[in-house]
Design an enzyme around this catalytic site. Structure first.
Site, PDB file in Angstrom:
ATOM      1  CE  LYS A   1      12.237  19.836 -11.532  1.00  0.00           C
ATOM      2  NZ  LYS A   1      10.767  19.095 -11.088  1.00  0.00           N
TER       3      LYS A   1
ATOM      4  CB  SER B   1      14.715  22.473 -14.683  1.00  0.00           C
ATOM      5  OG  SER B   1      14.011  23.575 -15.217  1.00  0.00           O
TER       6      SER B   1
ATOM      7  CG  HIS C   1      -1.621  -1.202   1.528  1.00  0.00           C
ATOM      8  ND1 HIS C   1      -2.956  -1.208   0.778  1.00  0.00           N
ATOM      9  CD2 HIS C   1      -1.667  -2.070   2.143  1.00  0.00           C
ATOM     10  CE1 HIS C   1      -3.204  -2.473   1.022  1.00  0.00           C
ATOM     11  NE2 HIS C   1      -2.541  -3.194   2.189  1.00  0.00           N
TER      12      HIS C   1
ATOM     13  CD  GLU D   1       9.589  12.241 -15.565  1.00  0.00           C
ATOM     14  OE1 GLU D   1       8.385  12.979 -15.763  1.00  0.00           O
ATOM     15  OE2 GLU D   1      10.505  12.635 -14.732  1.00  0.00           O
TER      16      GLU D   1
END
Ligand code: ARG
Length: 461
Positions: free
Chosen positions: A284, A278, A157, A291
């Site tokens: 970043k 970025s 979970h 992704e």
């Protein structure tokens, strides 16, 4: 000039509509397999007494010339304007050996020809994907070895569950990827059937030795029914399913890597070479490649369901709808290959943050160990669970964990606690207590690691 079927018609085809039906841009990938299938077909015609030895010899060497020409200069296909790869090969053949080349298609239909081509293609391309999969399993093994005895939390979970060896987590992906390998193997086995002799739908009237064709082309068996064969693309669906399932796996792996390398988890550091920055936020370090893997999995599922939708309404026998199979399968193949490569590169270069992981594995998720400790001293599990739960709640409310408790504290909860509790309630003790073969026990994990290494060796040969 006529196309493959111009004899039946008075007028030339509408140019735009004819272009719409062309498939050379896509099925050009089958050119080698098309030639391989045709060479075998010509031999079978010769054995059936349909072609003279001279014609047979001329056609086979002509086909080999076409094969060599395309290999030497693939732009030959860019410049071609044929309806499909079969028309391309036949035209190139006739251009080289003249009218004898027109005997190649005797007794044969493109319906069975495209089936044999695609089966040959998948039979040789699936192993390439399988090898890429083995490389990814190898990356998992590399990480598992690097991790040694390091511990981390496991999750259910997405809440901290129980301490496990970091190696156990990597080997969990390896175990699942081995199922993906098997699924691709099943698809390869399904493609491994020789369809020639089916004709357009009713079979062929020449005495074609289909067993000879199967042997020559390296197929393990011959299809059972000509009608079924002409409209059968189940093997494509099986391939797309194997791809979609593996992509679904890679998507979950990508999600874990994204989470575990985030500031919030900080369990692993992503290598700079496989991260992106970025344009606006200088701090970043983004996991774009992971992704993209997660994103492409959506497409793989779409390709599978799209193909099932295409097949579901088709009447018996060949229908042109089936031509759509190749664009879908090639895109699934390319995406899977790219994603396997990317995942291997990312996993192989992750740096573990061992201290962060151990700290995360040391908190209240040792509550099961506390219960087991009492069970070991004779308390029934349900009662032990109750006691451990009460301690965990008190600690949680005070922002502390088990390591904060003195012996008196422990004994206030239950008199069965003694000095042994301090050594028992650690991530290492928790992991060390696991005994079943599939568990995270260190000797079990070492054995699993050795077996996975053996599997890799076996698959490499
Ligand atoms: N390009 C076709 C395909 O991929 C080959 C078979 C064509 N047969 C036909 N009758 N139009 O399915």
């Amino acid at each position: 000039m006529g196309n493959l079927w111009s004899g039946r018609f008075d007028v030339a085809p509408d140019a735009e509509v004819f272009d719409f039906g062309k498939s050379l841009d896509v099925d050009r990938r089958l050119v080698d397999d098309d030639i391989t299938g045709s060479c075998a077909w010509v031999q079978a015609l010769a054995s059936a007494g349909v072609l003279t030895p001279d014609d047979t010899e001329a056609i086979v060497s002509g086909l080999e010339e076409v094969r060599a020409a395309v290999r030497a200069d693939p732009t030959l296909l860019d410049r071609a304007d044929d309806e499909d790869v079969h028309a391309f090969v036949e035209r190139e053949l006739v251009a080289r050996i003249g009218d004898t080349g027109k005997r190649l298609h005797t007794g044969r239909s493109r319906n069975e020809q495209v089936s044999v081509d695609f089966r040959l293609y998948l039979r040789r391309r699936i192993p390439v994907l399988q090898q890429a999969l083995v490389s990814l399993v190898e990356a998992m093994v590399t990480q598992a070895e690097l991790a040694g005895q390091a511990t981390m939390p496991s999750y259910t979970h997405l809440r901290r569950a129980q301490p496990v060896l970091v190696a156990h987590v990597w080997l969990s992906y390896a175990a699942a990827l081995r199922r993906d390998w098997d699924r691709l193997e099943t698809a390869r086995h399904e493609a491994d059937v020789m369809p020639l002799g089916s004709g357009a739908i009713a079979g062929t009237s020449y005495a074609i030795d289909t067993e000879f064709l199967a042997r020559t082309l390296g197929f393990s068996r011959v299809t059972l029914n000509s009608i079924d064969t002409s409209g059968d693309r189940d093997f494509v669906a099986s391939f797309l399913y194997a791809c979609a399932m593996c992509m679904t796996r890679l998507s979950r792996l990508a999600e874990d890597v994204i989470l575990f390398t985030s500031e919030e988890f900080g369990f692993f550091e992503l290598a700079d070479a496989v991260a992106t920055g970025s344009s606006l936020m200088p701090q970043k370090k983004n996991p774009d490649p992971m992704e993209l893997v997660r994103g492409k999995a959506g497409r793989a599922i779409g390709v599978l369901s799209g193909w099932l939708a295409t097949m579901k309404g088709l009447p018996l026998g060949y229908n042109k709808d089936l031509q759509e199979d190749k664009a879908l399968a090639f895109s699934a193949e390319d995406d899977l290959a790219g994603c396997l490569m990317t995942c291997s590169a990312v996993v192989r270069t992750l740096t573990p943050r061992t201290a962060v992981m151990r700290a995360a594995a040391s908190g209240l998720l040792l509550a099961t160990e506390v219960a087991d400790y009492l069970v070991g001293r004779g308390l029934p599990f349900r009662a032990a669970h109750e006691v451990s739960g009460k301690i965990a709640r008190d600690l949680y409310e005070n922002g502390r964990d088990f390591s904060a408790l003195t012996l008196e504290d422990w004994q206030r909860y239950h008199t069965l606690f003694d000095e042994g509790v301090f050594a028992a309630i650690t991530p290492e003790a928790a992991v060390g207590a696991r005994l079943t073969p599939q568990s995270t026990g260190p000797s079990q994990v070492a054995a699993a690691l050795a077996l996975t290494r053996e599997w890799i060796e076996e698959m490499r040969n």
